[in-house]
Scaffold this motif. Structure first.
Motif, mmCIF file in Angstrom:
data_model
loop_
_atom_site.group_PDB
_atom_site.id
_atom_site.type_symbol
_atom_site.label_atom_id
_atom_site.label_comp_id
_atom_site.label_asym_id
_atom_site.label_seq_id
_atom_site.Cartn_x
_atom_site.Cartn_y
_atom_site.Cartn_z
ATOM 1 N N ILE A 19 1.807 -7.312 -5.733
ATOM 2 C CA ILE A 19 0.996 -6.205 -6.226
ATOM 3 C C ILE A 19 1.385 -4.953 -5.442
ATOM 4 N N LEU A 20 1.692 -3.884 -6.157
ATOM 5 C CA LEU A 20 1.996 -2.591 -5.561
ATOM 6 C C LEU A 20 0.900 -1.610 -5.952
ATOM 7 N N SER A 21 0.827 -0.486 -5.287
ATOM 8 C CA SER A 21 -0.276 0.439 -5.560
ATOM 9 C C SER A 21 0.110 1.856 -5.213
ATOM 10 N N ALA A 22 -0.485 2.802 -5.948
ATOM 11 C CA ALA A 22 -0.288 4.220 -5.649
ATOM 12 C C ALA A 22 -1.528 4.995 -6.069
ATOM 13 N N MET A 34 0.833 -1.199 0.000
ATOM 14 C CA MET A 34 0.000 0.000 0.000
ATOM 15 C C MET A 34 0.872 1.255 0.000
ATOM 16 N N ALA A 35 0.557 2.190 -0.892
ATOM 17 C CA ALA A 35 1.197 3.502 -0.926
ATOM 18 C C ALA A 35 0.161 4.490 -1.453
ATOM 19 N N ALA A 46 6.436 -6.394 -10.544
ATOM 20 C CA ALA A 46 5.177 -6.471 -9.805
ATOM 21 C C ALA A 46 4.075 -5.731 -10.552
ATOM 22 N N TYR A 47 2.833 -6.086 -10.259
ATOM 23 C CA TYR A 47 1.706 -5.310 -10.757
ATOM 24 C C TYR A 47 1.648 -3.968 -10.031
ATOM 25 N N MET A 48 1.218 -2.941 -10.740
ATOM 26 C CA MET A 48 0.873 -1.656 -10.137
ATOM 27 C C MET A 48 -0.602 -1.401 -10.400
ATOM 28 N N ILE A 49 -1.356 -1.153 -9.345
ATOM 29 C CA ILE A 49 -2.780 -0.823 -9.453
ATOM 30 C C ILE A 49 -2.968 0.556 -8.831
ATOM 31 N N SER A 50 -3.387 1.521 -9.652
ATOM 32 C CA SER A 50 -3.456 2.908 -9.177
ATOM 33 C C SER A 50 -4.678 3.614 -9.719
ATOM 34 N N ALA A 51 -5.711 3.702 -8.874
ATOM 35 C CA ALA A 51 -6.907 4.474 -9.208
ATOM 36 C C ALA A 51 -6.618 5.959 -9.009
#
Length: 283
Positions: free
Chosen positions: A174-177, A152-153, A203-208
């Protein structure tokens, strides 16, 4: 590790928290109906207000926050994981910019407070001082999903690769921003930063993302993204209007990417030597 469908919900949050919750909930329902088992919302899902005093009047502590309460019920109703990218919550005499992972049982499974504060003067005249309002977090967070580990970021954190590297080294696939990137910085850097964090960590990046002109006058870039571990954009909302996207996440692709480019395994400690050529020549 099995495949699953993830979704990003793109918003244009305003000052009215109830209206923001309603729009967000409607888009989460649509994403779940499209097969998403994990749904992420942007930074500042609950409200976007530039004035510190006005923000403090509108928000509440975590236990009384309407957005958390409503989305916990929605996660349980739909049987999905909801990653609230972040909300503004009261934290003493300051505010926490805090993300939450909600389980399909409606419980808070994890929380993360944004570490890096966006304090900047932009060339177009925009000026931001997040540290004047927000209390920065001190801990990076990795948490469990049924299919993979999630790092989580939030937003500006994406410019600080060490967080994502450490999360990847600790097992995050999975990473995220989730973000509210300004239009100016988004147009210049959004895609390359998201792809870079995915590529360098396998890694995957998922960023809404937030998108469009908001009620408080700011403009955000939109373009919510999902990037695979090879750096390929596999899902994008290619505009700044509210909406959602879905993409299939294949956690085994993380292992494949890290085998092909074993940057994490090959990483070595090093020191920095400063050789001051000009000064030596002058002496």
């Amino acid at each position: 590790m099995s495949d699953f469908t993830a979704a990003c919900v793109q918003l244009r949050s305003g000052k009215n928290i109830a209206e923001n919750i309603e729009q967000c909930s409607d888009l989460i329902r649509q994403a779940a109906a499209a097969g998403a088992r994990f749904v992420q919302t942007p930074e500042m899902t609950n409200v976007l207000v530039r004035s510190r005093d006005e923000l403090m009047e509108r928000i509440a502590g975590e236990d009384e926050d309407l957005t958390i309460g409503q989305l916990r019920k929605l996660a349980e109703e739909l049987g999905v994981w909801i990653h609230i990218g972040s909300i503004a919550v009261r934290f003493g005499d300051k505010v926490a910019n805090r993300g939450f992972l909600l389980s399909p049982e409606g419980r808070i499974a994890a929380r993360y407070s944004k570490i890096h504060m966006f304090d900047v003067d932009l060339p177009n005249g925009e000026s931001w001082r997040e540290s004047a309002t927000y209390e920065p977090g001190t801990k990076a967070v990795i948490t469990d999903l049924p299919w993979a580990h999630l790092g989580m970021a939030i937003c500006y954190d994406v410019r600080f690769p060490a967080i994502f590297r450490e999360q990847a080294k600790q097992g995050a696939e999975i990473l995220s921003a989730p973000a509210a990137f300004t239009r100016q910085t988004g147009e210049a850097h959004w895609h390359v930063l998201q792809r870079a964090r995915a590529i360098e960590n396998g890694a995957y990046m998922i960023s809404a993302a937030q998108g469009g002109r908001h009620e408080d006058g700011r403009e955000t870039y939109g373009h919510s993204l999902i990037v695979d571990p090879w750096g390929v954009v596999i899902g994008e909302i290619d505009h700044d209007e509210p909406g959602f996207l879905t993409a299939v996440i294949k956690p085994e692709e993380t292992g494949k990417a890290r085998q092909r480019i074993p940057a994490i395994a090959n990483e070595r400690d090093f020191s920095v030597e400063i050789v001051r050529q000009v000064q030596e020549a002058m002496n």
